[in-house]
Scaffold this motif. Structure first.
Motif, mmCIF file in Angstrom:
data_model
loop_
_atom_site.group_PDB
_atom_site.id
_atom_site.type_symbol
_atom_site.label_atom_id
_atom_site.label_comp_id
_atom_site.label_asym_id
_atom_site.label_seq_id
_atom_site.Cartn_x
_atom_site.Cartn_y
_atom_site.Cartn_z
ATOM 1 N N GLN A 182 0.795 -1.622 0.060
ATOM 2 C CA GLN A 182 -0.157 0.094 0.252
ATOM 3 C C GLN A 182 0.727 1.100 -0.350
ATOM 4 O O GLN A 182 1.060 1.949 -0.905
ATOM 5 C CB GLN A 182 -1.237 0.180 1.368
ATOM 6 C CG GLN A 182 -1.747 -1.525 1.175
ATOM 7 C CD GLN A 182 -2.638 -1.182 2.606
ATOM 8 O OE1 GLN A 182 -2.724 -0.284 3.101
ATOM 9 N NE2 GLN A 182 -4.191 -1.756 2.103
ATOM 10 N N ARG A 204 2.772 1.440 -3.485
ATOM 11 C CA ARG A 204 2.333 2.368 -4.609
ATOM 12 C C ARG A 204 1.527 3.868 -4.087
ATOM 13 O O ARG A 204 2.227 4.599 -5.159
ATOM 14 C CB ARG A 204 0.446 1.787 -4.494
ATOM 15 C CG ARG A 204 0.981 0.398 -5.073
ATOM 16 C CD ARG A 204 -0.909 -0.010 -5.296
ATOM 17 N NE ARG A 204 -1.201 -1.575 -5.806
ATOM 18 C CZ ARG A 204 -1.695 -2.226 -4.506
ATOM 19 N NH1 ARG A 204 -1.255 -1.659 -3.199
ATOM 20 N NH2 ARG A 204 -1.276 -3.595 -4.691
ATOM 21 N N SER A 205 1.044 4.462 -2.851
ATOM 22 C CA SER A 205 0.613 5.576 -3.164
ATOM 23 C C SER A 205 2.043 6.376 -2.746
ATOM 24 O O SER A 205 2.770 7.975 -3.367
ATOM 25 C CB SER A 205 1.039 6.056 -1.162
ATOM 26 O OG SER A 205 0.446 7.538 -0.705
ATOM 27 N N ASN A 226 5.004 6.580 -5.087
ATOM 28 C CA ASN A 226 5.332 6.399 -6.399
ATOM 29 C C ASN A 226 4.289 7.206 -7.001
ATOM 30 O O ASN A 226 4.406 7.520 -7.704
ATOM 31 C CB ASN A 226 5.454 4.418 -6.826
ATOM 32 C CG ASN A 226 6.497 3.860 -6.636
ATOM 33 O OD1 ASN A 226 7.727 4.147 -6.065
ATOM 34 N ND2 ASN A 226 6.199 2.762 -6.468
ATOM 35 N N LYS A 227 3.198 7.312 -6.707
ATOM 36 C CA LYS A 227 2.063 7.879 -7.228
ATOM 37 C C LYS A 227 1.975 9.206 -7.050
ATOM 38 O O LYS A 227 1.810 10.664 -7.353
ATOM 39 C CB LYS A 227 0.562 7.342 -7.242
ATOM 40 C CG LYS A 227 -0.514 8.289 -7.662
ATOM 41 C CD LYS A 227 -1.445 6.960 -7.601
ATOM 42 C CE LYS A 227 -2.509 7.823 -8.374
ATOM 43 N NZ LYS A 227 -4.303 6.573 -8.138
#
Length: 395
Positions: A233, A236-237, A239-240
């Motif tokens: 989780q 993803r957070s 990198n985005k």
């Protein structure tokens, strides 16, 4: 029978040499690739296992893992310490270890981090004490062995990750306070100090590692999580939604091994092809032996030798060739590993071990013996129809 088999082999030196050479080459390649693949897998997994995630500057995720965890590549850049330390407050994060580098001493990286980094790899002191003050450093086992410095010695770092004497920080020497026991990990090839030492040594305007009291930077942040879901989780957070990059070491190492596996399989395929050619060479050699020595074999029958004994004679000749080829191939394979280890040590600061034969190599030996038995039986088919009286009369 053993004596006769040996005399028959040395009577045709060129045929014997060709068969042994092919067997040796195939076993050399197969055992070399097998050991390299096995040890590389173990090395990569052992060194990446202590950490669930690494956070660094944007770029290649694999490069980030190779540089921050395996220390065999250049970093993707530097990141703000304040920004990454905010991640520590995330409830999914169990622990964080910042790392920073940019200098070396005689080609060995000087890593700025906490003593917790050393503990993560299970490293313990062999002599001296851990670094507690700025510009104190502890040496990994291989570094201490190669550089032959003693506890209390002073040294100066050079800028960059490659050995050079031009950009040495003569005004800020380090003191060696301890030596770590061998761990078989990257720690063995590092010089470890605290973060403050790395920042302070670059205070005079470094172009690559900026650091001011109000805005310090590090190379990467190593993290462990309370559960695997947290790592996915947060990855993803980050990198985005941020200017940072998060990489999962296990995932990137698996990708690397998958890529390397293609090359290993190709070399193994070549080794197996050579092994088949070697088996065919032995088979052809045996057929020629049986055909050219029918008179000798017929004489042996008149002296009381049974068909089984003649088969045993042919099998022993093939077994001599196979065992000599296997032993030479295994030995040269280990010599090749030793030579490759010296190259790997210079380029990647990693040593390969010379191990005893393992189960896979034992299975390889059984395959060679099976091929020998099969070749002997096929080549000796004519012995079952041996017409002793006709052969001796024709002679």
């Amino acid at each position: 029978m053993l004596y006769l088999a040996f005399k028959n082999i040395i009577s045709k030196p060129l045929n014997t040499l060709l068969s042994i050479l092919l067997l040796t080459l195939s076993i050399l390649l197969a055992t070399f690739v097998l050991q390299i693949s096995k040890q590389l897998n173990h090395h990569l997994e052992k060194n990446s296992k202590p950490f669930d995630m690494v956070i660094g500057a944007k770029g290649s995720a694999l490069q980030l893992v190779l540089s921050a965890i395996l220390h065999i590549d250049n970093p993707t850049g530097n990141i703000s310490l304040d920004e990454v330390l905010r991640i520590r407050k995330n409830p999914m994060v169990r622990e964080v270890i910042p790392v920073s580098y940019g200098d070396n001493y005689r080609g060995y990286r000087i890593l700025g981090t906490s003593n917790e980094y050393v503990r993560k790899y299970g490293a313990t002191l062999k002599e001296g004490k851990l670094n507690t003050k700025n510009f104190e450093a502890i040496f990994g086992a291989e570094v201490a062995k190669k550089l032959k410095l003693s506890v209390g010695s002073s040294f100066v770092s050079s800028h960059g990750l490659i050995q050079n004497e031009i950009e040495a920080h003569d005004e800020k020497p380090f003191v060696m306070t301890g030596v770590l026991r061998p761990t078989g990990t990257v720690v063995d090839h590092l010089i470890i100090t605290n973060l403050e030492s790395v920042w302070e040594v670059h205070e005079h305007g470094d172009e690559h590692i900026e650091h001011h009291d109000e805005h310090k930077e590090i190379t990467a942040l190593l993290l462990n999580f309370r559960n695997p879901i947290g790592a996915l989780q947060l990855s993803r957070s980050i990198n985005k939604n941020t200017s940072l990059q998060a990489a999962l070491p296990k995932l990137e190492i698996d990708r690397l091994l998958k890529f390397l596996g293609i090359g290993f399989k190709a070399i193994n395929g070549i080794a197996m092809a050579i092994l088949l050619v070697a088996g065919l060479s032995v088979f052809i050699s045996l057929i020629k032996t049986v055909k050219e020595r029918k008179h000798e074999l017929a004489l042996l029958r008149t002296y009381g030798a049974t068909t089984f004994q003649l088969l045993t004679l042919v099998f022993l000749e093939a077994l001599f060739l196979s065992l000599i080829g296997f032993v030479f191939g295994w030995f040269l394979g280990r010599v090749s590993i030793l030579l490759f280890s010296n190259l790997a040590s210079d380029a990647y600061k990693y040593h390969l071990e010379i191990n005893a034969p393992d189960m896979q190599e034992f299975i390889m030996l059984l395959i060679v013996i099976f091929m020998t038995i099969l070749a002997s039986i096929l080549a000796s088919y004519s012995l079952f129809k041996l017409n002793v009286s006709k052969i001796l009369t024709d002679a």
